[in-house]
Design a protein around this motif. Structure first.
Motif, PDB file in Angstrom:
ATOM      1  N   HIS A   1       0.893  -1.163   0.000  1.00 33.31           N
ATOM      2  CA  HIS A   1       0.000   0.000   0.000  1.00 33.31           C
ATOM      3  C   HIS A   1       0.929   1.211   0.000  1.00 33.31           C
ATOM      4  N   ILE A   2       0.947   1.962  -1.074  1.00 32.90           N
ATOM      5  CA  ILE A   2       1.842   3.122  -1.165  1.00 32.90           C
ATOM      6  C   ILE A   2       1.502   4.104  -0.056  1.00 32.90           C
ATOM      7  N   VAL A   3       0.225   4.451   0.048  1.00 35.12           N
ATOM      8  CA  VAL A   3      -0.277   5.206   1.197  1.00 35.12           C
ATOM      9  C   VAL A   3      -0.716   4.153   2.198  1.00 35.12           C
ATOM     10  N   ASN A   4      -0.125   4.173   3.386  1.00 33.74           N
ATOM     11  CA  ASN A   4      -0.344   3.099   4.359  1.00 33.74           C
ATOM     12  C   ASN A   4      -1.726   3.142   4.992  1.00 33.74           C
ATOM     13  N   ASP A   5      -2.699   2.710   4.212  1.00 36.42           N
ATOM     14  CA  ASP A   5      -4.070   2.615   4.708  1.00 36.42           C
ATOM     15  C   ASP A   5      -4.688   1.414   4.008  1.00 36.42           C
TER      16      ASP A   5
ATOM     17  N   LYS B   1      10.222  -0.044   4.335  1.00 33.26           N
ATOM     18  CA  LYS B   1       9.204   1.007   4.389  1.00 33.26           C
ATOM     19  C   LYS B   1       8.254   0.808   5.556  1.00 33.26           C
ATOM     20  N   GLY B   2       7.809  -0.419   5.760  1.00 31.57           N
ATOM     21  CA  GLY B   2       6.901  -0.685   6.874  1.00 31.57           C
ATOM     22  C   GLY B   2       5.718   0.259   6.876  1.00 31.57           C
ATOM     23  N   ALA B   3       5.455   0.890   8.008  1.00 31.31           N
ATOM     24  CA  ALA B   3       4.310   1.797   8.154  1.00 31.31           C
ATOM     25  C   ALA B   3       4.696   3.263   7.970  1.00 31.31           C
ATOM     26  N   LYS B   4       5.911   3.507   7.480  1.00 34.77           N
ATOM     27  CA  LYS B   4       6.357   4.895   7.302  1.00 34.77           C
ATOM     28  C   LYS B   4       5.583   5.581   6.176  1.00 34.77           C
ATOM     29  N   LEU B   5       5.452   6.882   6.287  1.00 32.25           N
ATOM     30  CA  LEU B   5       4.916   7.664   5.182  1.00 32.25           C
ATOM     31  C   LEU B   5       5.928   7.603   4.043  1.00 32.25           C
TER      32      LEU B   5
END
Length: 109
Positions: free
Chosen positions: A44-48, A68-72
């Protein structure tokens, strides 16, 4: 209908056809996954997790996904990992560039 990650089947098919390389480091995904580097993972590029359209779902390598994990995305692109791998806004896939400029949102049906 959706896959086990909640990604609609039509989006899954579209993304698998579009993303033959990691959308971040551009490593090519190989048919035989001899290493984690050549194995695609859902991103998910945007973490949602509620934003499951083809403008937010992509395939990236396991290494980039773990980093990347949950980073913006904007913060992650400034990370040591990206600096070391020479991943910048200029060389990521178009879908990532577009998601940064025009962040995908939840679509109400």
């Amino acid at each position: 209908m959706a896959n086990k990650w909640g990604i609609p089947v039509d989006v899954e098919i579209f993304v698998k056809d579009r993303d033959k390389n990691c959308v971040y480091c551009r490593v090519e995904f190989l048919e035989s996954y001899d290493s984690r580097k050549s194995k695609p993972s859902w991103e998910h590029i945007v973490n949602d997790v509620r934003v499951n359209g083809k403008d937010n779902i992509a395939l990236c390598c396991i290494s980039c996904n773990a980093s990347k994990g949950a980073k913006l995305i904007e913060d992650w692109l400034q990370s040591e990992y990206c600096k070391r791998k020479k991943i910048t806004i200029d060389n990521v896939a178009t879908v990532v560039k577009e998601a940064i400029v025009n962040p995908p949102e939840i679509k109400n049906n």
